[in-house]
Scaffold this motif. Structure first.
Motif, short mmCIF file in Angstrom:
data_model
loop_
_atom_site.label_atom_id
_atom_site.label_comp_id
_atom_site.label_asym_id
_atom_site.label_seq_id
_atom_site.Cartn_x
_atom_site.Cartn_y
_atom_site.Cartn_z
N LYS A 99 -30.98 -0.52 45.90
CA LYS A 99 -31.57 0.48 46.80
C LYS A 99 -30.54 1.92 46.83
O LYS A 99 -31.23 2.91 47.23
N ASN A 100 -29.41 1.79 46.54
CA ASN A 100 -28.37 2.54 46.48
C ASN A 100 -27.74 2.71 45.16
O ASN A 100 -26.74 2.56 44.84
N THR A 101 -28.64 3.35 44.31
CA THR A 101 -28.08 3.38 42.78
C THR A 101 -26.80 4.21 42.72
O THR A 101 -26.50 4.12 41.50
N SER A 102 -26.52 5.34 43.63
CA SER A 102 -25.36 6.06 43.29
C SER A 102 -24.17 5.40 43.73
O SER A 102 -23.09 5.89 43.49
N ARG A 103 -24.15 4.07 44.37
CA ARG A 103 -23.07 3.43 44.73
C ARG A 103 -22.68 2.67 43.58
O ARG A 103 -23.38 1.99 42.71
N ASN A 104 -21.23 2.42 43.37
CA ASN A 104 -20.52 1.78 42.30
C ASN A 104 -19.53 0.53 43.15
O ASN A 104 -19.22 1.09 44.12
N ILE A 105 -19.50 -0.49 42.37
CA ILE A 105 -18.52 -1.48 42.67
C ILE A 105 -17.60 -1.78 41.63
O ILE A 105 -17.64 -1.58 40.60
N LEU A 106 -16.33 -2.51 42.16
CA LEU A 106 -15.59 -3.27 41.30
C LEU A 106 -15.32 -4.54 41.67
O LEU A 106 -15.22 -4.91 42.78
N VAL A 107 -15.45 -5.72 40.91
CA VAL A 107 -15.41 -6.89 41.11
C VAL A 107 -14.12 -7.43 40.51
O VAL A 107 -13.80 -7.01 39.38
N GLN A 108 -13.24 -7.86 41.45
CA GLN A 108 -11.69 -8.18 41.23
C GLN A 108 -11.84 -9.74 41.08
O GLN A 108 -11.92 -10.44 42.17
N GLY A 109 -11.56 -10.26 40.19
CA GLY A 109 -11.32 -11.69 40.00
C GLY A 109 -9.98 -12.19 39.98
O GLY A 109 -8.94 -11.41 39.65
N ASN A 110 -9.85 -13.18 40.83
CA ASN A 110 -8.54 -13.71 41.41
C ASN A 110 -8.29 -15.33 41.19
O ASN A 110 -9.47 -15.91 41.10
N VAL A 145 -21.40 -1.69 38.09
CA VAL A 145 -20.44 -2.68 38.47
C VAL A 145 -19.33 -2.57 37.19
O VAL A 145 -19.74 -2.48 35.78
N GLU A 146 -18.36 -2.97 37.71
CA GLU A 146 -17.04 -2.85 36.81
C GLU A 146 -16.42 -4.25 37.17
O GLU A 146 -16.09 -4.35 38.34
N ALA A 147 -15.90 -5.12 36.15
CA ALA A 147 -15.21 -6.28 36.48
C ALA A 147 -13.73 -6.34 35.84
O ALA A 147 -13.60 -5.91 34.81
N VAL A 148 -12.90 -6.55 36.66
CA VAL A 148 -11.24 -6.71 36.34
C VAL A 148 -10.81 -7.89 36.90
O VAL A 148 -11.23 -8.50 37.81
N SER A 149 -9.79 -8.31 36.12
CA SER A 149 -8.97 -9.58 36.58
C SER A 149 -7.60 -9.02 37.27
O SER A 149 -6.74 -8.28 36.60
N LEU A 150 -7.39 -9.58 38.55
CA LEU A 150 -6.02 -9.39 38.98
C LEU A 150 -5.11 -10.68 39.06
O LEU A 150 -3.86 -10.82 39.33
#
Length: 176
Positions: A99-110, A145-150
């Motif tokens: 519903k909010n296509t202008s919002r972006n997220i970062l998914v941080q894998g732990n 969506v961007e996915a990164v690992s910590l």
């Protein structure tokens, strides 16, 4: 001598009183300030105007009691499969993001502290990618969506026991 002091006192008192007085002419009339009369009669109900109340909608992300307040998806030991208890978290955020296509997220894998640095970075990346794939499968644009690992570098809980390790095996959804 007493008379001289008395006379000096009377003269100084008279001079003091004369200095404090200001000349006021009683014969001049007081100035009149004209003002326009105000209408104090009530208006008829049909002529009143009421401005509409503007309400600002609350972004669901700002609601600490809302479903979007939970932003961690937890995993089992040595696994990168989204568990059943994490599917509602993914689904809630997917609904918001579609519903909010202008919002972006970062998914941080732990990961927890066990395992080598290279292994934990790879596992954290797989966990972040699993959450990203779940979001995209629910209609979220891949570009949001961007996915990164910590790896093990950002623990949620300290300690070397199962309770702490379970809290650290997660993927966090962070809004940009």
């Amino acid at each position: 001598m007493r008379n001289v002091k008395s006379i000096a006192f009377i003269i100084s008192s008279a001079a003091l009183l004369a200095a404090c007085s200001s000349p006021v002419k009683v014969t001049e009339p007081a100035p009149v300030v004209e003002s326009k009369p105000t209408d104090t009669t009530p208006q008829a109900d049909n002529t009143r105007s009421v401005a509409p109340v503007e309400t600002k909608s609350l972004d669901p992300l700002d609601d600490p009691q809302g479903v979007l307040a939970q932003r961690s998806v937890y995993f089992d030991f040595d696994s990168y499969v989204v568990r059943e208890d994490g599917k509602s978290v993914v689904s809630n955020h997917a609904g918001y993001l579609t519903k909010n296509t202008s919002r972006n997220i970062l998914v941080q894998g732990n990961t927890d502290e066990r395992g080598g640095a290279e292994y934990n970075l790879a596992l954290g990346q797989k966990r972040a990618e699993a959450v990203k794939r779940s979001l995209v499968a629910l209609g979220v644009s891949d570009a949001q969506v961007e996915a990164v690992s910590l790896g093990k570098e950002k623990p949620k809980a300290t300690g070397s026991n199962e309770e702490a390790w379970a809290q650290n095996r997660r993927a966090d959804i962070v809004y940009k």
